[in-house]
Design a protein around this motif. Structure first.
Motif, PDB file in Angstrom:
ATOM      1  N   VAL A 163      -1.979  13.801   3.170  1.00 48.42           N
ATOM      2  CA  VAL A 163      -2.859  14.741   2.473  1.00 48.42           C
ATOM      3  C   VAL A 163      -3.962  13.942   1.802  1.00 48.42           C
ATOM      4  N   LEU A 164      -5.193  14.171   2.262  1.00 53.91           N
ATOM      5  CA  LEU A 164      -6.342  13.446   1.733  1.00 53.91           C
ATOM      6  C   LEU A 164      -7.334  14.472   1.193  1.00 53.91           C
ATOM      7  N   PHE A 165      -7.781  14.297  -0.028  1.00 54.81           N
ATOM      8  CA  PHE A 165      -8.672  15.257  -0.696  1.00 54.81           C
ATOM      9  C   PHE A 165      -8.086  16.664  -0.606  1.00 54.81           C
ATOM     10  N   GLY A 166      -6.781  16.777  -0.659  1.00 55.18           N
ATOM     11  CA  GLY A 166      -6.157  18.090  -0.594  1.00 55.18           C
ATOM     12  C   GLY A 166      -6.094  18.706   0.789  1.00 55.18           C
ATOM     13  N   GLN A 167      -6.502  17.954   1.826  1.00 57.73           N
ATOM     14  CA  GLN A 167      -6.443  18.512   3.181  1.00 57.73           C
ATOM     15  C   GLN A 167      -5.367  17.820   3.987  1.00 57.73           C
ATOM     16  N   ASP A 168      -4.701  18.587   4.823  1.00 58.61           N
ATOM     17  CA  ASP A 168      -3.708  18.005   5.707  1.00 58.61           C
ATOM     18  C   ASP A 168      -4.430  17.344   6.872  1.00 58.61           C
ATOM     19  N   VAL A 169      -4.457  16.012   6.854  1.00 63.00           N
ATOM     20  CA  VAL A 169      -5.248  15.274   7.844  1.00 63.00           C
ATOM     21  C   VAL A 169      -4.765  15.541   9.267  1.00 63.00           C
ATOM     22  N   ARG A 170      -3.446  15.668   9.416  1.00 62.99           N
ATOM     23  CA  ARG A 170      -2.912  15.801  10.773  1.00 62.99           C
ATOM     24  C   ARG A 170      -3.246  17.136  11.411  1.00 62.99           C
ATOM     25  N   ALA A 171      -3.606  18.131  10.579  1.00 60.10           N
ATOM     26  CA  ALA A 171      -3.869  19.456  11.146  1.00 60.10           C
ATOM     27  C   ALA A 171      -5.320  19.603  11.603  1.00 60.10           C
ATOM     28  N   LEU A 172      -6.180  18.634  11.263  1.00 50.95           N
ATOM     29  CA  LEU A 172      -7.608  18.798  11.538  1.00 50.95           C
ATOM     30  C   LEU A 172      -7.921  18.583  13.021  1.00 50.95           C
ATOM     31  N   LEU A 189      -1.006   1.688   9.446  1.00 49.54           N
ATOM     32  CA  LEU A 189      -0.949   2.570   8.278  1.00 49.54           C
ATOM     33  C   LEU A 189      -2.349   3.008   7.856  1.00 49.54           C
ATOM     34  N   ILE A 190      -3.265   2.027   7.743  1.00 48.08           N
ATOM     35  CA  ILE A 190      -4.622   2.337   7.304  1.00 48.08           C
ATOM     36  C   ILE A 190      -5.321   3.255   8.308  1.00 48.08           C
ATOM     37  N   ARG A 191      -5.116   2.961   9.602  1.00 47.04           N
ATOM     38  CA  ARG A 191      -5.796   3.742  10.630  1.00 47.04           C
ATOM     39  C   ARG A 191      -5.269   5.166  10.751  1.00 47.04           C
ATOM     40  N   CYS A 192      -4.061   5.390  10.261  1.00 44.52           N
ATOM     41  CA  CYS A 192      -3.527   6.753  10.288  1.00 44.52           C
ATOM     42  C   CYS A 192      -4.299   7.656   9.330  1.00 44.52           C
ATOM     43  N   VAL A 193      -4.810   7.064   8.250  1.00 46.88           N
ATOM     44  CA  VAL A 193      -5.437   7.882   7.219  1.00 46.88           C
ATOM     45  C   VAL A 193      -6.665   8.605   7.772  1.00 46.88           C
ATOM     46  N   ASN A 194      -7.474   7.929   8.610  1.00 48.20           N
ATOM     47  CA  ASN A 194      -8.609   8.658   9.199  1.00 48.20           C
ATOM     48  C   ASN A 194      -8.374   8.959  10.676  1.00 48.20           C
ATOM     49  N   ARG A 195      -7.129   8.895  11.074  1.00 50.94           N
ATOM     50  CA  ARG A 195      -6.694   9.284  12.421  1.00 50.94           C
ATOM     51  C   ARG A 195      -7.352   8.491  13.530  1.00 50.94           C
ATOM     52  N   LEU A 196      -7.655   7.216  13.269  1.00 54.83           N
ATOM     53  CA  LEU A 196      -8.002   6.355  14.404  1.00 54.83           C
ATOM     54  C   LEU A 196      -6.730   6.089  15.189  1.00 54.83           C
ATOM     55  N   VAL A 197      -5.591   6.227  14.494  1.00 55.38           N
ATOM     56  CA  VAL A 197      -4.288   6.180  15.139  1.00 55.38           C
ATOM     57  C   VAL A 197      -3.606   7.514  14.849  1.00 55.38           C
ATOM     58  N   GLU A 198      -2.998   8.105  15.879  1.00 53.65           N
ATOM     59  CA  GLU A 198      -2.343   9.391  15.687  1.00 53.65           C
ATOM     60  C   GLU A 198      -0.920   9.179  15.160  1.00 53.65           C
ATOM     61  N   ASP A 239      -2.167  11.186  -0.336  1.00 53.26           N
ATOM     62  CA  ASP A 239      -0.734  11.319  -0.505  1.00 53.26           C
ATOM     63  C   ASP A 239      -0.093  11.223   0.877  1.00 53.26           C
ATOM     64  N   VAL A 240       0.725  10.220   1.081  1.00 53.39           N
ATOM     65  CA  VAL A 240       1.348  10.018   2.391  1.00 53.39           C
ATOM     66  C   VAL A 240       2.847  10.206   2.250  1.00 53.39           C
ATOM     67  N   ARG A 241       3.399  11.074   3.085  1.00 55.15           N
ATOM     68  CA  ARG A 241       4.831  11.392   2.993  1.00 55.15           C
ATOM     69  C   ARG A 241       5.519  11.154   4.332  1.00 55.15           C
ATOM     70  N   ASN A 242       6.554  10.334   4.305  1.00 53.32           N
ATOM     71  CA  ASN A 242       7.434  10.142   5.453  1.00 53.32           C
ATOM     72  C   ASN A 242       6.663   9.870   6.753  1.00 53.32           C
ATOM     73  N   LEU A 243       5.679   8.982   6.680  1.00 51.98           N
ATOM     74  CA  LEU A 243       4.817   8.728   7.836  1.00 51.98           C
ATOM     75  C   LEU A 243       5.533   7.857   8.860  1.00 51.98           C
ATOM     76  N   LYS A 244       5.576   8.364  10.083  1.00 51.37           N
ATOM     77  CA  LYS A 244       6.168   7.593  11.188  1.00 51.37           C
ATOM     78  C   LYS A 244       5.177   7.523  12.324  1.00 51.37           C
ATOM     79  N   VAL A 245       5.087   6.358  12.950  1.00 50.09           N
ATOM     80  CA  VAL A 245       4.161   6.181  14.069  1.00 50.09           C
ATOM     81  C   VAL A 245       4.843   5.394  15.162  1.00 50.09           C
TER      82      VAL A 245
END
Lengths: 273, 279
Positions: A86-95, A70-79, A28-34
């Motif tokens: 939110v991936l698998f119920g976890q906030d990716v950016r907080a990890l 966009l794709i690289r943001c999902v596994n944080r290869l790009v910040e 689930d991606v919300r208001n993603l800005k890079v």
């Protein structure tokens, strides 16, 4: 394992209502800005979308639209600089550190330039997909478990490379290398697959074969896919959902079947001369 | 067709010149400035051409009268040969420890794959730069004053020298790798050490081996001088004989050094060529 909380538990922990598993989007991606630099241009300008567990979702759009970012943001290869993933119920950016690595090992990724280690054998390249699950001692001596080796052999056979196991990765052709990339991603037993232009470096015929294979394997292992792809025709053929992007904005989001020519015209408006 | 010709005629004339005002002018000015500085330096040195040219016949004369014939008996003596072996040992040990230390340092000092750009990167850079900035003879003198005369001081000096030498080359090599596999390994959830072993090392292994051999070659050359300042090895004999003005012995030692360095260079060149073919 504790850190591999299920989607529902994750949602509960985040104070969200508990849904049936099927209804909860995997991603689930919300208001993603890079933006890559604080003063530089914004690459993504507020993207919202979600991926369900049955999706084979294509991201299309002209060059420079921000598909790869966009794709690289999902596994944080790009910040990401703003927004929520939110991936698998976890906030990716907080990890952080180890948590991020434990999340990453659940995400399979296939790259445009294959990103294999050319001077390693095909087998070692495939086995390296298990590194996230392999302890430091075993990985130092390249002592992967019997189970991993069997799985690697099985996957190599599945992608049609059973005769190339001990060859060096750079001895293979483009299509074969991408098949190694696919096997490596599947070694992770991924719960989502990210494909970053998996066919751009291949010729049209092999592109179709490779996409077909990915589709087949994704169905077989029941893995949702988020795929960014250049070839619109191929996207419409293989994917069930399309996200159209242009210049950092989402322009289209819907089923591949319902896509009209004018939708495409709008997405590619800048390129039409 | 007619329309096209009319159009081209109407277009303004395009002009193109390789010389672009600000950038090209600056480039030429800089080159001129450097040449002017060189000319000025030569004039400042006040070089007397006849004296410089006259030095060569005199050098030949001195070599012929004082340094000839070389004292072969001196360098075939068991003690001297022992010191040559010591020199070789020092260069091997210094090279080995230097290379072993410089690989992790180079990892820190490679901007693209360093563990942290804020802390590890400047630390690695600084460590390598410090080892490089001080000449190996100065390191020898420093270690001799702390540890006393002998091979230990020499070996340590060579180790530090090798860290600077190999560390710089290693980190340059690391900065030139293809980041694709690194990205792929990070995306499977591999830790920093695993990324280094699986994505980085295979790409640089051959180049590292070549650099390591080259480092030993250079360390051997340095090792012949290290003894001059009390670091052990054949340099000590060189010092003694020059101070006692035993010119024929000095000549013999110099010939041995030239021969050995030549051999080391040929050997390392041959090995490196063999290894480069394994790419």
């Amino acid at each position: 394992m504790k850190h591999e909380a299920g989607i529902v538990e994750g949602r509960i922990a985040r104070g969200l209502p508990r849904y049936e598993e099927e209804q909860v989007p995997v991603l689930d991606v919300r208001n993603l800005k890079v933006s890559y630099t604080s003063s530089g241009p914004q690459i993504l300008k507020g993207i919202n979308f979600s991926v369900d567990s049955s999706d084979f979702c294509a991201v299309i759009g002209p060059s420079g639209a921000g598909k790869s970012t966009l794709i690289r943001c999902v596994n944080r290869l790009v910040e990401p600089s703003e927004g929520e993933i939110v991936l698998f119920g976890q906030d990716v950016r907080a990890l952080r550190g180890g948590e991020l690595r434990r999340l990453r090992r659940r995400i399979g990724m296939i790259f445009q330039e294959f990103n294999l280690v050319n001077r390693m054998s095909v087998m070692d390249n495939v086995l390296s997909g298990r590194l996230g699950y392999t302890g430091p001692f075993r990985s130092f001596f390249k002592a992967f478990t019997r189970e991993d080796i069997d799985r690697a052999l099985h996957l190599l056979e599945r992608v049609g490379l059973q005769d190339h196991v001990d060859k060096r990765a750079d001895a293979l052709s483009g299509g074969q290398r991408q098949r190694v990339g696919i096997a490596r991603a599947l070694m992770q037993k991924p719960e989502i697959l990210l494909l970053d232009e998996p066919t751009s470096a291949l010729d049209p015929k092999i592109s179709r074969d490779v996409m077909g294979l990915i589709r087949e394997l994704a169905d077989e292992f029941k893995v949702p896919v988020l795929c960014n792809i250049h070839d619109v025709q191929l996207a419409l053929e293989t994917c069930n959902r399309i996200i159209g992007m242009q210049d950092g904005y989402k322009k289209f989001d819907g089923l591949a079947k319902g896509m009209q020519k004018r939708d495409l015209d709008e997405i590619y408006a800048m390129e039409v001369l | 067709m007619a329309v096209a010709t009319v159009e081209t005629a109407a277009e303004p004339r395009r002009s193109w010149s390789r010389y672009r005002h600000p950038s090209s002018t600056i480039r030429f000015a800089v080159i001129l400035g450097i040449l002017a500085f060189l000319g000025w330096s030569i004039a400042f040195l006040n070089i007397d051409l006849s004296r410089v040219l006259g030095a060569f016949p005199r050098l030949a004369e001195i070599l012929a009268t004082r340094y000839f014939p070389p004292d072969v008996g001196y360098v075939t003596d068991a003690d001297f040969i022992h010191s040559v072996v010591r020199t070789l040992e020092m260069s091997l040990l210094g090279g080995f420890f230097g290379v072993a230390c410089s690989i992790p340092l180079a990892w820190l000092a490679a901007r693209n794959i360093t563990i942290s750009r804020r802390i590890a990167y400047p630390f690695g850079r600084l460590a390598i730069m410090c080892s490089r900035s001080i000449h190996e003879t100065i390191w020898t003198i420093l270690f001799v004053t702390v540890l006393g005369f002998g091979m230990l001081a020499g070996t340590l000096a060579l180790t530090v020298f090798c860290i600077g030498f190999a560390g710089k080359l290693f980190s340059d090599e690391l900065e030139a790798i293809d980041m694709g596999p690194v990205e792929a390994m990070r995306s499977v959830g591999a830790g920093p050490l695993q990324v280094f072993q699986y994505a980085v090392l295979p790409q640089v292994r051959v180049a590292f081996t070549g650099i390591a051999i080259y480092t030993w070659d250079v360390a051997f050359r340095a090792a012949t001088v290290v003894g001059f300042f009390g670091g052990g090895g054949m340099g000590w004999y060189l010092k003694r004989t020059t101070q006692q003005l035993e010119s024929t012995r000095v000549a013999a030692i110099l010939l041995v050094i030239i021969g050995l360095v030549l051999l080391a260079e040929l050997g390392s060149g041959w090995l490196r060529k063999r290894i480069a073919r394994m790419r």
